[in-house]
Design a protein around this motif. Sequence first.
Motif, PDB file in Angstrom:
ATOM      1  N   MET E   1       0.782  -1.262   0.134  1.00 15.45           N
ATOM      2  CA  MET E   1      -0.037   0.105  -0.045  1.00 15.45           C
ATOM      3  C   MET E   1       0.853   1.146  -0.041  1.00 15.45           C
ATOM      4  O   MET E   1       1.716   1.315   0.794  1.00 15.45           O
ATOM      5  N   GLN E   2       0.582   2.404  -0.913  1.00 17.32           N
ATOM      6  CA  GLN E   2       1.291   3.470  -0.910  1.00 17.32           C
ATOM      7  C   GLN E   2       0.725   4.397   0.323  1.00 17.32           C
ATOM      8  O   GLN E   2      -0.372   4.655   0.243  1.00 17.32           O
ATOM      9  N   SER E   3       1.459   4.777   0.995  1.00 20.92           N
ATOM     10  CA  SER E   3       0.975   5.463   2.392  1.00 20.92           C
ATOM     11  C   SER E   3       1.965   6.637   2.645  1.00 20.92           C
ATOM     12  O   SER E   3       3.214   6.464   2.292  1.00 20.92           O
ATOM     13  N   ASN E   4       1.786   7.704   3.357  1.00 19.18           N
ATOM     14  CA  ASN E   4       2.719   8.902   3.627  1.00 19.18           C
ATOM     15  C   ASN E   4       3.477   8.405   4.869  1.00 19.18           C
ATOM     16  O   ASN E   4       4.518   8.887   5.101  1.00 19.18           O
ATOM     17  N   CYS E   5       3.079   7.564   5.741  1.00 22.33           N
ATOM     18  CA  CYS E   5       3.683   7.282   6.997  1.00 22.33           C
ATOM     19  C   CYS E   5       4.041   5.869   7.184  1.00 22.33           C
ATOM     20  O   CYS E   5       3.229   4.929   6.713  1.00 22.33           O
ATOM     21  N   SER E   6       5.059   5.553   8.102  1.00 20.92           N
ATOM     22  CA  SER E   6       5.410   4.066   8.296  1.00 20.92           C
ATOM     23  C   SER E   6       6.096   4.209   9.704  1.00 20.92           C
ATOM     24  O   SER E   6       6.545   5.235   9.989  1.00 20.92           O
ATOM     25  N   LEU E   7       5.940   2.940  10.093  1.00 19.61           N
ATOM     26  CA  LEU E   7       6.667   2.975  11.548  1.00 19.61           C
ATOM     27  C   LEU E   7       7.663   1.496  11.059  1.00 19.61           C
ATOM     28  O   LEU E   7       7.330   0.601  10.594  1.00 19.61           O
ATOM     29  N   THR E   8       8.828   1.657  12.091  1.00 22.53           N
ATOM     30  CA  THR E   8       9.601   0.491  11.840  1.00 22.53           C
ATOM     31  C   THR E   8      10.122   0.059  12.996  1.00 22.53           C
ATOM     32  O   THR E   8      10.379   0.959  14.043  1.00 22.53           O
ATOM     33  N   LYS E   9      10.036  -1.226  13.460  1.00 24.14           N
ATOM     34  CA  LYS E   9      10.437  -1.610  14.947  1.00 24.14           C
ATOM     35  C   LYS E   9      11.695  -2.479  14.693  1.00 24.14           C
ATOM     36  O   LYS E   9      11.934  -3.434  13.778  1.00 24.14           O
ATOM     37  N   VAL E  10      12.528  -2.700  15.574  1.00 24.37           N
ATOM     38  CA  VAL E  10      13.860  -3.252  15.605  1.00 24.37           C
ATOM     39  C   VAL E  10      13.493  -4.657  16.366  1.00 24.37           C
ATOM     40  O   VAL E  10      13.350  -4.404  17.583  1.00 24.37           O
ATOM     41  N   TYR E  11      13.984  -5.959  15.687  1.00 25.38           N
ATOM     42  CA  TYR E  11      13.984  -6.784  16.604  1.00 25.38           C
ATOM     43  C   TYR E  11      15.395  -7.580  16.503  1.00 25.38           C
ATOM     44  O   TYR E  11      15.952  -7.503  15.545  1.00 25.38           O
ATOM     45  N   SER E  12      15.953  -8.488  17.373  1.00 31.54           N
ATOM     46  CA  SER E  12      17.074  -9.163  17.359  1.00 31.54           C
ATOM     47  C   SER E  12      17.047 -10.799  17.599  1.00 31.54           C
ATOM     48  O   SER E  12      16.064 -11.128  18.168  1.00 31.54           O
ATOM     49  N   ILE E  58      -6.929   8.003  13.666  1.00 36.07           N
ATOM     50  CA  ILE E  58      -6.985   9.444  14.281  1.00 36.07           C
ATOM     51  C   ILE E  58      -7.349   9.190  15.982  1.00 36.07           C
ATOM     52  O   ILE E  58      -6.747   9.889  16.466  1.00 36.07           O
ATOM     53  N   GLU E  59      -7.895   8.373  16.250  1.00 37.91           N
ATOM     54  CA  GLU E  59      -8.000   8.006  17.748  1.00 37.91           C
ATOM     55  C   GLU E  59      -6.934   7.770  18.545  1.00 37.91           C
ATOM     56  O   GLU E  59      -6.932   7.978  19.608  1.00 37.91           O
ATOM     57  N   THR E  60      -5.997   6.856  17.852  1.00 40.12           N
ATOM     58  CA  THR E  60      -4.849   6.574  18.574  1.00 40.12           C
ATOM     59  C   THR E  60      -3.581   7.042  18.290  1.00 40.12           C
ATOM     60  O   THR E  60      -2.513   6.986  19.055  1.00 40.12           O
ATOM     61  N   GLY E  61      -3.688   7.721  16.953  1.00 37.74           N
ATOM     62  CA  GLY E  61      -2.561   8.286  16.755  1.00 37.74           C
ATOM     63  C   GLY E  61      -1.557   7.269  16.111  1.00 37.74           C
ATOM     64  O   GLY E  61      -0.350   7.500  15.713  1.00 37.74           O
ATOM     65  N   MET E  62      -1.885   6.145  15.769  1.00 38.81           N
ATOM     66  CA  MET E  62      -0.893   4.915  15.598  1.00 38.81           C
ATOM     67  C   MET E  62      -1.287   4.297  14.596  1.00 38.81           C
ATOM     68  O   MET E  62      -2.532   3.971  14.069  1.00 38.81           O
ATOM     69  N   ILE E  63      -0.463   3.682  13.474  1.00 42.08           N
ATOM     70  CA  ILE E  63      -0.723   2.849  12.150  1.00 42.08           C
ATOM     71  C   ILE E  63      -0.951   1.440  12.665  1.00 42.08           C
ATOM     72  O   ILE E  63      -2.045   0.850  12.136  1.00 42.08           O
ATOM     73  N   ILE E  64      -0.453   0.976  13.541  1.00 43.55           N
ATOM     74  CA  ILE E  64      -0.628  -0.314  13.953  1.00 43.55           C
ATOM     75  C   ILE E  64      -0.499  -0.519  15.584  1.00 43.55           C
ATOM     76  O   ILE E  64       0.365   0.229  16.239  1.00 43.55           O
ATOM     77  N   ASP E  65      -1.245  -1.590  16.181  1.00 44.91           N
ATOM     78  CA  ASP E  65      -1.019  -1.776  17.786  1.00 44.91           C
ATOM     79  C   ASP E  65       0.369  -2.640  17.646  1.00 44.91           C
ATOM     80  O   ASP E  65       0.418  -3.661  17.344  1.00 44.91           O
ATOM     81  N   ILE E  66       1.407  -1.837  18.510  1.00 49.30           N
ATOM     82  CA  ILE E  66       2.866  -2.365  18.549  1.00 49.30           C
ATOM     83  C   ILE E  66       2.773  -3.577  19.342  1.00 49.30           C
ATOM     84  O   ILE E  66       3.697  -4.398  19.187  1.00 49.30           O
ATOM     85  N   THR E  67       1.881  -3.572  20.333  1.00 45.98           N
ATOM     86  CA  THR E  67       2.108  -4.596  21.280  1.00 45.98           C
ATOM     87  C   THR E  67       1.790  -5.848  20.497  1.00 45.98           C
ATOM     88  O   THR E  67       2.370  -7.170  20.627  1.00 45.98           O
ATOM     89  N   LEU E 113       0.966 -13.243   8.733  1.00 45.32           N
ATOM     90  CA  LEU E 113       0.554 -13.172  10.048  1.00 45.32           C
ATOM     91  C   LEU E 113      -0.090 -11.918  10.609  1.00 45.32           C
ATOM     92  O   LEU E 113      -0.989 -12.011  11.321  1.00 45.32           O
ATOM     93  N   ILE E 114       0.348 -10.781   9.927  1.00 46.46           N
ATOM     94  CA  ILE E 114      -0.089  -9.565  10.234  1.00 46.46           C
ATOM     95  C   ILE E 114      -1.430  -9.122   9.779  1.00 46.46           C
ATOM     96  O   ILE E 114      -2.025  -9.512   8.690  1.00 46.46           O
ATOM     97  N   PRO E 115      -2.364  -8.510  10.626  1.00 46.40           N
ATOM     98  CA  PRO E 115      -3.846  -8.297  10.389  1.00 46.40           C
ATOM     99  C   PRO E 115      -4.113  -7.708   9.065  1.00 46.40           C
ATOM    100  O   PRO E 115      -5.085  -8.321   8.252  1.00 46.40           O
ATOM    101  N   LYS E 116      -3.187  -6.534   8.448  1.00 50.89           N
ATOM    102  CA  LYS E 116      -3.308  -5.967   7.187  1.00 50.89           C
ATOM    103  C   LYS E 116      -2.016  -6.277   6.357  1.00 50.89           C
ATOM    104  O   LYS E 116      -1.217  -5.550   6.375  1.00 50.89           O
ATOM    105  N   PRO E 117      -2.267  -7.547   5.582  1.00 50.99           N
ATOM    106  CA  PRO E 117      -1.072  -7.738   4.788  1.00 50.99           C
ATOM    107  C   PRO E 117      -0.315  -6.510   3.986  1.00 50.99           C
ATOM    108  O   PRO E 117       1.009  -6.516   3.861  1.00 50.99           O
TER     109      PRO E 117
END
Lengths: 139, 139, 139, 139, 139, 139
Positions: E1-12, E58-67, E113-117
Amino acid sequence: MQSNCSLTKVYSFSAAHRLHNDKFSDEKNFEIFGKCNNLNGHGHDYSLELTIGGEIDIETGMIIDITKLDELVGLVVDELDHKRLDIEIDHFSEVRASGENIAKYLWDKIVVLIPKPSYLSHVRLWKTSENFFDYKEGK
Amino acid sequence: MQSNCSLTKVYSFSAAHRLHNDKFSDEKNFEIFGKCNNLNGHGHDYSLELTIGGEIDIETGMIIDITKLDELVGLVVDELDHKRLDIEIDHFSEVRASGENIAKYLWDKIVVLIPKPSYLSHVRLWKTSENFFDYKEGK
Amino acid sequence: MQSNCSLTKVYSFSAAHRLHNDKFSDEKNFEIFGKCNNLNGHGHDYSLELTIGGEIDIETGMIIDITKLDELVGLVVDELDHKRLDIEIDHFSEVRASGENIAKYLWDKIVVLIPKPSYLSHVRLWKTSENFFDYKEGK
Amino acid sequence: MQSNCSLTKVYSFSAAHRLHNDKFSDEKNFEIFGKCNNLNGHGHDYSLELTIGGEIDIETGMIIDITKLDELVGLVVDELDHKRLDIEIDHFSEVRASGENIAKYLWDKIVVLIPKPSYLSHVRLWKTSENFFDYKEGK
Amino acid sequence: MQSNCSLTKVYSFSAAHRLHNDKFSDEKNFEIFGKCNNLNGHGHDYSLELTIGGEIDIETGMIIDITKLDELVGLVVDELDHKRLDIEIDHFSEVRASGENIAKYLWDKIVVLIPKPSYLSHVRLWKTSENFFDYKEGK
Amino acid sequence: MQSNCSLTKVYSFSAAHRLHNDKFSDEKNFEIFGKCNNLNGHGHDYSLELTIGGEIDIETGMIIDITKLDELVGLVVDELDHKRLDIEIDHFSEVRASGENIAKYLWDKIVVLIPKPSYLSHVRLWKTSENFFDYKEGK
């Protein structure tokens, strides 16, 4: 040797290991070493910070010839690089290849190679970016 | 001064230098300093970690006023920033601008500027991310 | 080439430079280039992130032979290492040795050396840890 | 305890704080604490490097059981994580939540929790990547 | 999906592997994979940067639930952690466990696995601090 | 603007925030925002990577005057530095001060300040070293 100045050089190597003690039961091995007891091994990118303390030579401005240091330390590091430590390095067939013991091993190997052994002042071994081990003797 | 607590602040500067000793032949200069002997110089981004140890002031919770520390150290660092050290800084016309000597130079310049000289406890100078130099006196 | 996968390898070099334009007055040179206009030059530790995109070879699991890539890129990087760029590298006698232009220079030199030029997909050049420059063509 | 070997583990937490002393006038508070005196607080990502020095156990190759260490230190760190330190942590209602004092607080909390208190050898607290605080006792 | 915003999380995760192809001769395996062909394996500390692009709620300010994201990605990463990849992970018995293929494997496992592939936008896998691999599909 | 070259500059600020939505019950706020819902706030050291893409000026070798860029971006960053975002920055009284929204806020503030708005090509906001947020428009 107690001196005011030291230089530290960073070296890297990648290796696999398994933490295991034949004297322990399977349960105890797992309890103590956890995932690190995995039969087929796992691995890390190790980073070695080697510190040489001593007098600054007036003519060169340097404590030690870095090119020669790199050659000597390279010999020790290359022996561990891309190896399964507990299988391929004799020393670690009996001694656990833990961060503590690898740090001590690096000290013992390097101290007999460098021109002025008393200049060796500190070995720091990073294992992952969350974990490091320091070793030094007789200070 | 021996104390339980210290703070360390990181400062940066970029400079060029050439390692060279007029007393040496061209061959010896190249043998000892290698690529660092290049006539036109080369450069690094240096990072200075300055450590101040001392008593924690009960009212402020701080060992030293960081704003004042930044001002004092800024004077010393700005003098080196964006310079060719062996040409533009008098001290390095005779003394090699090696990591060891720059670390000592920073100690000598800063120890006479800070309010409590005995609080200066450690200078660490990073030169590239693979190499650092420590300097401290009288501990 | 548009592909799903790429690998990036990091290379380092240290160099000095002076930013200057003969067409400008001294005042204008200083106004535009600031401390980077310093006559005797200053320097940085540059870090190059080179990205190669392409098909993953089924037999090797790799996009490109890293050993060969290292050899080719090493030729380009070694030419700049420990040099005063605006004096010793012809290209930068006319062209300012800015981060932007060094990134473009690296692209131009590397794209003609690698076996599949279309695989070169991105050059990122770090200059200090606060500053980087990206260059890529025709994507 | 004086020993040749130590291990260091890195832990992280994020917290807010305000530096302020009720005894000072508003002007003095601002003069001393600057932007850190901001009424509504501000925050940092702290990183704790905890060093345990001691004998390497021959059977395990380790100085201390890291899993147990993580549990104990986790208790201390979780109490600070995502908190406004000067409001929610009793200790910091009177004592300024400066880097120096947080480092000392961490030492005091951890030294009474770990099995061999004499093994605790060093606490380093990073507050931003430009600033860290060291604390250790009785060495 | 083409969108303006993304978040990146680091895992090891840390793992061992051996690069090898049964179809090749021993000489060819060594020529192509070098030290990575070592029979007993070697290892790395891998770091995964996972990027999720999409609309900001809009309500959470987040793209995805990080937890929830952490839980899902944790399942995939834990399967590789402290393993010998080419022996213990079925997928890598046939397919070389190269950086390229591990990056693709992570994409393939996580996208289902993720809700919105369609939100999955980028996988970056660091293998040592000198080397990373990017993978993304259909953009 | 589609161009071959870009420069990226890194800026830092420290701030506190609380994630909360008045429309949600306490339970839902905690379920969604977890520890970030803590009444008294908590904080982070944010790092902003700002990317400017465009033509390289032939006379200066630069895409943009970095000194002027620093001044403009400094205005925006200083407004957030050492603040409690959801209390002291109007925009975040209604809008959650999440990483996503702070990245968008920085874009919106900077795009109207820089001389050639079309040159703004990318905002990346690091929040802890495990987490970053990207924002860009109309590319």
